[in-house]
Design a protein around this motif. Structure first.
Motif, mmCIF file in Angstrom:
data_model
loop_
_atom_site.group_PDB
_atom_site.id
_atom_site.type_symbol
_atom_site.label_atom_id
_atom_site.label_comp_id
_atom_site.label_asym_id
_atom_site.label_seq_id
_atom_site.Cartn_x
_atom_site.Cartn_y
_atom_site.Cartn_z
ATOM 1 N N LEU A 56 -26.111 43.328 3.755
ATOM 2 C CA LEU A 56 -25.292 44.520 3.562
ATOM 3 C C LEU A 56 -26.055 45.736 4.051
ATOM 4 N N GLN A 57 -25.345 46.660 4.653
ATOM 5 C CA GLN A 57 -25.937 47.934 5.043
ATOM 6 C C GLN A 57 -24.892 49.021 4.898
ATOM 7 N N ALA A 58 -25.281 50.105 4.255
ATOM 8 C CA ALA A 58 -24.392 51.250 4.075
ATOM 9 C C ALA A 58 -25.042 52.485 4.663
ATOM 10 N N THR A 59 -24.299 53.218 5.456
ATOM 11 C CA THR A 59 -24.779 54.471 6.042
ATOM 12 C C THR A 59 -24.001 55.613 5.404
ATOM 13 N N ILE A 60 -24.680 56.401 4.576
ATOM 14 C CA ILE A 60 -24.047 57.486 3.825
ATOM 15 C C ILE A 60 -24.824 58.759 4.102
ATOM 16 N N ASP A 61 -24.281 59.601 4.996
ATOM 17 C CA ASP A 61 -24.955 60.838 5.395
ATOM 18 C C ASP A 61 -26.371 60.511 5.874
ATOM 19 N N SER A 62 -27.391 61.031 5.202
ATOM 20 C CA SER A 62 -28.775 60.809 5.629
ATOM 21 C C SER A 62 -29.392 59.564 4.997
ATOM 22 N N LEU A 76 -36.046 18.846 -2.029
ATOM 23 C CA LEU A 76 -37.309 19.087 -2.718
ATOM 24 C C LEU A 76 -37.332 20.380 -3.516
ATOM 25 N N GLN A 77 -36.557 21.393 -3.106
ATOM 26 C CA GLN A 77 -36.611 22.661 -3.809
ATOM 27 C C GLN A 77 -35.329 23.449 -3.598
ATOM 28 N N GLU A 78 -35.135 24.409 -4.471
ATOM 29 C CA GLU A 78 -34.003 25.325 -4.378
ATOM 30 C C GLU A 78 -34.477 26.689 -4.862
ATOM 31 N N TYR A 79 -34.203 27.728 -4.093
ATOM 32 C CA TYR A 79 -34.702 29.042 -4.481
ATOM 33 C C TYR A 79 -33.853 30.151 -3.874
ATOM 34 N N ASN A 80 -34.088 31.361 -4.391
ATOM 35 C CA ASN A 80 -33.450 32.579 -3.898
ATOM 36 C C ASN A 80 -34.528 33.543 -3.437
ATOM 37 N N ALA A 81 -34.188 34.369 -2.454
ATOM 38 C CA ALA A 81 -35.089 35.418 -1.984
ATOM 39 C C ALA A 81 -34.249 36.636 -1.595
ATOM 40 N N VAL A 82 -34.824 37.819 -1.793
ATOM 41 C CA VAL A 82 -34.057 39.029 -1.519
ATOM 42 C C VAL A 82 -34.996 40.136 -1.040
ATOM 43 N N THR A 83 -34.495 40.946 -0.136
ATOM 44 C CA THR A 83 -35.151 42.183 0.267
ATOM 45 C C THR A 83 -34.113 43.295 0.141
ATOM 46 N N ALA A 84 -34.458 44.336 -0.588
ATOM 47 C CA ALA A 84 -33.539 45.450 -0.800
ATOM 48 C C ALA A 84 -34.301 46.751 -0.594
ATOM 49 N N GLY A 85 -33.629 47.731 -0.027
ATOM 50 C CA GLY A 85 -34.330 48.985 0.214
ATOM 51 C C GLY A 85 -33.398 50.102 0.618
ATOM 52 N N LEU A 86 -34.018 51.250 0.823
ATOM 53 C CA LEU A 86 -33.277 52.424 1.255
ATOM 54 C C LEU A 86 -34.158 53.245 2.185
ATOM 55 N N GLU A 87 -33.498 54.069 2.978
ATOM 56 C CA GLU A 87 -34.204 54.964 3.895
ATOM 57 C C GLU A 87 -33.481 56.306 3.918
ATOM 58 N N TYR A 88 -34.240 57.365 3.730
ATOM 59 C CA TYR A 88 -33.687 58.718 3.808
ATOM 60 C C TYR A 88 -34.319 59.419 4.996
ATOM 61 N N THR A 89 -33.498 60.042 5.832
ATOM 62 C CA THR A 89 -33.984 60.670 7.059
ATOM 63 C C THR A 89 -33.802 62.187 7.008
ATOM 64 N N TRP A 90 -34.900 62.903 7.288
ATOM 65 C CA TRP A 90 -34.834 64.346 7.504
ATOM 66 C C TRP A 90 -34.745 64.588 9.012
ATOM 67 N N VAL A 97 -37.261 68.483 17.363
ATOM 68 C CA VAL A 97 -36.273 67.419 17.569
ATOM 69 C C VAL A 97 -36.700 66.114 16.897
ATOM 70 N N THR A 98 -37.833 66.118 16.201
ATOM 71 C CA THR A 98 -38.365 64.923 15.573
ATOM 72 C C THR A 98 -37.687 64.662 14.223
ATOM 73 N N ASP A 99 -37.329 63.386 13.985
ATOM 74 C CA ASP A 99 -36.762 62.977 12.696
ATOM 75 C C ASP A 99 -37.821 62.216 11.906
ATOM 76 N N LEU A 100 -37.813 62.401 10.589
ATOM 77 C CA LEU A 100 -38.750 61.717 9.699
ATOM 78 C C LEU A 100 -37.964 60.939 8.661
ATOM 79 N N GLY A 101 -38.221 59.634 8.583
ATOM 80 C CA GLY A 101 -37.549 58.790 7.608
ATOM 81 C C GLY A 101 -38.511 58.278 6.560
ATOM 82 N N LEU A 102 -38.081 58.324 5.298
ATOM 83 C CA LEU A 102 -38.849 57.766 4.195
ATOM 84 C C LEU A 102 -38.238 56.412 3.844
ATOM 85 N N VAL A 103 -39.043 55.343 3.922
ATOM 86 C CA VAL A 103 -38.559 53.976 3.739
ATOM 87 C C VAL A 103 -39.146 53.395 2.454
#
Length: 203
Positions: A56-62, A76-90, A97-103
């Motif tokens: 899933l990816q959502a783009t909401i303003d910045s 032999l095995q069964e498992y779950n794995a997840v990566t979740a995050g956000l990024e805010y861009t100035w 003209v440079t953009d800075l993103g906090l990840v």
């Protein structure tokens, strides 16, 4: 076989996938076997797996919100794995003209110490610089901290086009590994900081 369905709904990009076949990650579940010379060796086993995934990816303003989830099962095995995050861009920092993103990302693997990746319970914090110049210069500086062990990875990735056909890329990893119980990292790469520079020509 592999199947994938993708759809954009408003600010959301959604993807569903399923894979059935041999895993690319070998397991060593059995006692050592003997080779033709009678020597004990570990025999890798590539099990048949079912792997279902959601991205899933959502783009909401910045803001950019991301989620990647997998469920894998085999005999032999069964498992779950997840990566979740956000990024805010100035955009246009310091009137340039440079953009800075906090990840910010969280990485989790249910297998814990049996995981085939070092990121079973880790947090990543990074800064992404996009210079928006004709050479497409960008850089990502990050740190990954294990939430349970004294293990830290520092990362730098950068690239820049040179002229019309050349591209210069930099990739580096630096490890601060003080926990001997972190077998995946401490035993394998604690002395292996590296810097890689690549010059590519496109034609």
């Amino acid at each position: 076989y592999a199947l994938r369905w993708a759809k954009s709904l408003g600010v959301w990009d959604i993807g569903l996938s399923h894979f059935y076949g041999n895993s690319r990650d070998p397991l060593f579940p059995f006692a050592p076997t003997l080779n033709a010379k009678g020597h004990a060796v570990l025999t890798p086993y590539y099990p048949l797996i079912h792997q279902s995934s959601l991205d899933l990816q959502a783009t909401i303003d910045s803001w950019l919100l991301k989620l990647e989830y997998i469920h894998r099962s085999s005999d032999l095995q069964e498992y779950n794995a997840v990566t979740a995050g956000l990024e805010y861009t100035w955009y246009g920092i310091f009137s340039t003209v440079t953009d800075l993103g906090l990840v910010l990302e969280y990485l989790y693997d249910e297998r814990d110490t049996e995981a085939t990746t070092p990121f079973e319970n880790d947090v990543m914090l990074g800064l992404r610089f996009t210079f928006n110049d004709a050479q497409s210069t960008d850089a990502l500086i990050g740190v990954i901290q294990d939430r349970e062990k004294d293990s830290t990875i520092y990362s730098i990735e950068a690239s820049r086009r040179l002229g019309d056909a050349w591209k210069l890329s930099l990739e580096s990893r630096f490890y601060k590994l003080n926990d001997e119980t972190d077998q995946f990292l401490y035993q394998s790469v604690r002395n292996d900081d590296y810097i890689q520079m690549e010059l590519a020509y496109y034609f």
